[in-house]
Design an enzyme around this catalytic site. Structure first.
Site, PDB file in Angstrom:
ATOM      1  N   HIS A  57      23.647  64.241  51.988  1.00 16.21           N
ATOM      2  CA  HIS A  57      22.896  65.499  51.854  1.00 16.21           C
ATOM      3  C   HIS A  57      23.854  66.649  51.555  1.00 16.21           C
ATOM      4  O   HIS A  57      24.422  67.254  52.459  1.00 16.21           O
ATOM      5  CB  HIS A  57      22.129  65.770  53.150  1.00 16.21           C
ATOM      6  CG  HIS A  57      21.094  66.836  53.028  1.00 16.21           C
ATOM      7  ND1 HIS A  57      19.893  66.779  53.688  1.00 16.21           N
ATOM      8  CD2 HIS A  57      21.065  68.012  52.329  1.00 16.21           C
ATOM      9  CE1 HIS A  57      19.179  67.848  53.407  1.00 16.21           C
ATOM     10  NE2 HIS A  57      19.878  68.614  52.586  1.00 16.21           N
ATOM     11  N   HIS A  95      18.281  66.375  58.208  1.00 16.72           N
ATOM     12  CA  HIS A  95      18.774  67.359  59.182  1.00 16.72           C
ATOM     13  C   HIS A  95      17.863  67.545  60.400  1.00 16.72           C
ATOM     14  O   HIS A  95      17.414  68.665  60.687  1.00 16.72           O
ATOM     15  CB  HIS A  95      19.057  68.704  58.513  1.00 16.72           C
ATOM     16  CG  HIS A  95      18.009  69.179  57.546  1.00 16.72           C
ATOM     17  ND1 HIS A  95      16.657  69.212  57.823  1.00 16.72           N
ATOM     18  CD2 HIS A  95      18.120  69.659  56.276  1.00 16.72           C
ATOM     19  CE1 HIS A  95      15.997  69.690  56.800  1.00 16.72           C
ATOM     20  NE2 HIS A  95      16.870  69.971  55.842  1.00 16.72           N
ATOM     21  N   ASP A  99      24.295  68.567  54.931  1.00 17.71           N
ATOM     22  CA  ASP A  99      23.478  69.638  54.361  1.00 17.71           C
ATOM     23  C   ASP A  99      24.390  70.777  53.907  1.00 17.71           C
ATOM     24  O   ASP A  99      24.111  71.962  54.123  1.00 17.71           O
ATOM     25  CB  ASP A  99      22.433  70.142  55.362  1.00 17.71           C
ATOM     26  CG  ASP A  99      21.378  71.036  54.710  1.00 17.71           C
ATOM     27  OD1 ASP A  99      21.331  71.083  53.467  1.00 17.71           O
ATOM     28  OD2 ASP A  99      20.608  71.691  55.441  1.00 17.71           O
ATOM     29  N   HIS A 134      27.085  79.600  50.675  1.00 17.89           N
ATOM     30  CA  HIS A 134      26.764  80.904  50.097  1.00 17.89           C
ATOM     31  C   HIS A 134      28.011  81.764  50.218  1.00 17.89           C
ATOM     32  O   HIS A 134      28.888  81.503  51.054  1.00 17.89           O
ATOM     33  CB  HIS A 134      25.610  81.578  50.842  1.00 17.89           C
ATOM     34  CG  HIS A 134      24.340  80.797  50.841  1.00 17.89           C
ATOM     35  ND1 HIS A 134      23.484  80.779  49.776  1.00 17.89           N
ATOM     36  CD2 HIS A 134      23.783  80.003  51.795  1.00 17.89           C
ATOM     37  CE1 HIS A 134      22.437  80.016  50.062  1.00 17.89           C
ATOM     38  NE2 HIS A 134      22.590  79.529  51.281  1.00 17.89           N
TER      39      HIS A 134
END
Length: 441
Positions: free
Chosen positions: A55, A226, A294, A298
């Protein structure tokens, strides 16, 4: 040929491992292999199958300022990850043949093997997707999560049935938005815990239960992404689904918001310390199938906003295996459990039959580690484009060497293949050449 001598496997056996570097395969595993070709002395070192991170969000196409296949896979290689599975919420989303082909072209820059998941939206084209080497469907948002890819239950049911026909796993993001707490939306934007109060634990468990119920009706392979609560894990396992837990839900809780602020905002959100401890217990005892990151980077500028405006997601692909190895060093997990969580089980769930173990005939995806070499995690030392980590200051055991298909893709200063001081301008080791191979290709 290359022989790694005197290596210790996760089960404690000390072996020699011979690698056919031209074929990218493990040619032999034994106690005393005959000398052939080059060799590495791995006395006192741990040799593991490379981590399969099921992921990640490497952000291309569409969000190159956050991450790219080149930077994300460098970070993966430096953390002992040899295969990643990229999720479809890029721009354009990976919901048809053209979008898949565009992403696959970009993935040629990857230092590690990859799988590409197909997405499900009202505009998806399953015929085109399944005509490509799609690894799985997902991350499919059964309920609204990020605002752009949540789907209705009828479409989810259609996707599950189609994936079952194509012998593909469906990876589900399970949160029931009807159970979000609207009262929490009234809290101040600087009240970072409001995000956890808003996206309730009950919302996850309810959506997991519904997803596995629909999956059972279609005799589908459902994998819950998750899972952040013990209730979510229990609902998945009770319904016959597999599930993953992220490092941030495993090692961080709502008590960390004071330090993390909006850099700790993700979906699902951080949970209470009691739930975190219960989640760790399920990881340690074998209930949870795998750890997946996951990885959703950013920029600092994007995350530096109010809790209601900051984007959700944190980086993690480079630190997952080191954090787990630190827990094994402290005897909170066994090395065999780390191996299963990061390699053996992901390979089994996603049908990667040639990966996930140190065995003769399998692909030579390997990680060499000094199990006693614990160091502080610092964002400035990592290789993700975003340049920060929610695990700043925590301890991890990083690999000396990462090998994909018999080729070295990462070696630090202490590696027997790299001279002291390294050979890369980063001054902390060297990277090999991009691999860029689709695991279903």
């Amino acid at each position: 040929m290359l022989t790694i001598r005197n290596a210790t496997l996760a089960d404690g056996r000390q072996v020699d491992v011979r690698i056919d570097t031209s074929a990218g395969r493990i040619a032999g595993v034994g106690s005393t292999l005959t000398e052939s070709g080059d060799s590495i002395d791995a006395t006192g070192k741990l040799l593991l199958p490379g981590m399969i991170d099921a992921h990640v969000h490497f952000r291309q196409p569409g969000f190159d300022h956050k991450e790219t296949w080149e930077t994300g896979s460098r970070s993966a290689a430096a953390g002992g990850v040899t295969t990643v599975v990229d999720q479809p919420n890029t721009d354009p989303p990976t919901v048809d043949g053209d979008a898949f082909d565009r992403k696959a072209d970009l993935a040629a820059d990857s230092y590690v093997d990859y799988g590409i998941n197909g997405g499900v939206t009202p505009d998806w084209d399953p015929d085109e997707l399944f005509d490509r080497p799609v690894l799985a469907l997902g991350e499919v948002f059964l309920a609204d999560s990020t605002g752009e890819m949540g789907i209705e239950e009828d479409l989810f049911r259609e996707a599950v049935e189609r994936a079952t026909d194509e012998y593909r796993v469906v990876t589900v993001h399970a949160e029931d938005a009807d159970l979000f707490s609207e009262a929490a939306r009234e809290r101040d934007g600087d009240d970072y815990d409001a995000w956890s109060a808003y996206r309730t634990a009950e919302a996850e468990a309810a959506a997991v239960e519904r997803a596995v119920e629909i999956g059972a009706e279609a005799d589908a392979s459902i994998h819950v992404a998750h899972t952040s609560t013990p209730e979510g894990v229990d609902a998945a396992t009770a319904g016959g689904a597999t599930c993953e837990v992220t490092p941030h839900h495993l090692f961080l809780s709502r008590e960390d918001y004071d330090e993390l602020g909006t850099f700790g905002r993700m979906n699902p959100p951080l949970r209470s310390e009691d739930r975190r401890e219960a989640l760790f217990e399920r990881v340690a005892d074998g209930t949870v199938d795998m750890v997946a990151t996951d990885h959703a980077p950013h920029t600092r500028e994007e995350k530096d906003a109010s809790v209601w405006d900051a984007p959700s997601g944190v980086p993690g692909v480079e630190t997952a295996l080191p954090l787990l190895l630190e827990e094994a060093r402290k005897e909170n997990l066994s090395y065999e459990r780390v191996r299963d969580l990061t390699a053996a089980n992901p390979a089994d769930v996603f049908g990667l039959t040639r990966k996930g173990a140190v065995e003769q005939g399998l692909i030579a995806d390997l990680v060499l580690v000094d199990p006693d070499d614990s160091s502080e995690i610092r964002g400035e030392d990592l290789h993700s484009k975003c340049g920060w980590t929610p695990f700043e200051g925590m301890a991890g055991v990083f690999p000396e060497l990462t090998m994909v298909r018999g080729s070295v893709v990462w070696a630090d200063e202490e590696s027997p293949l790299v001279p002291p001081g390294g050979t890369d301008e980063s001054a902390d080791g060297e990277f090999g050449d991009p691999v860029g191979r689709n695991v279903r290709g």
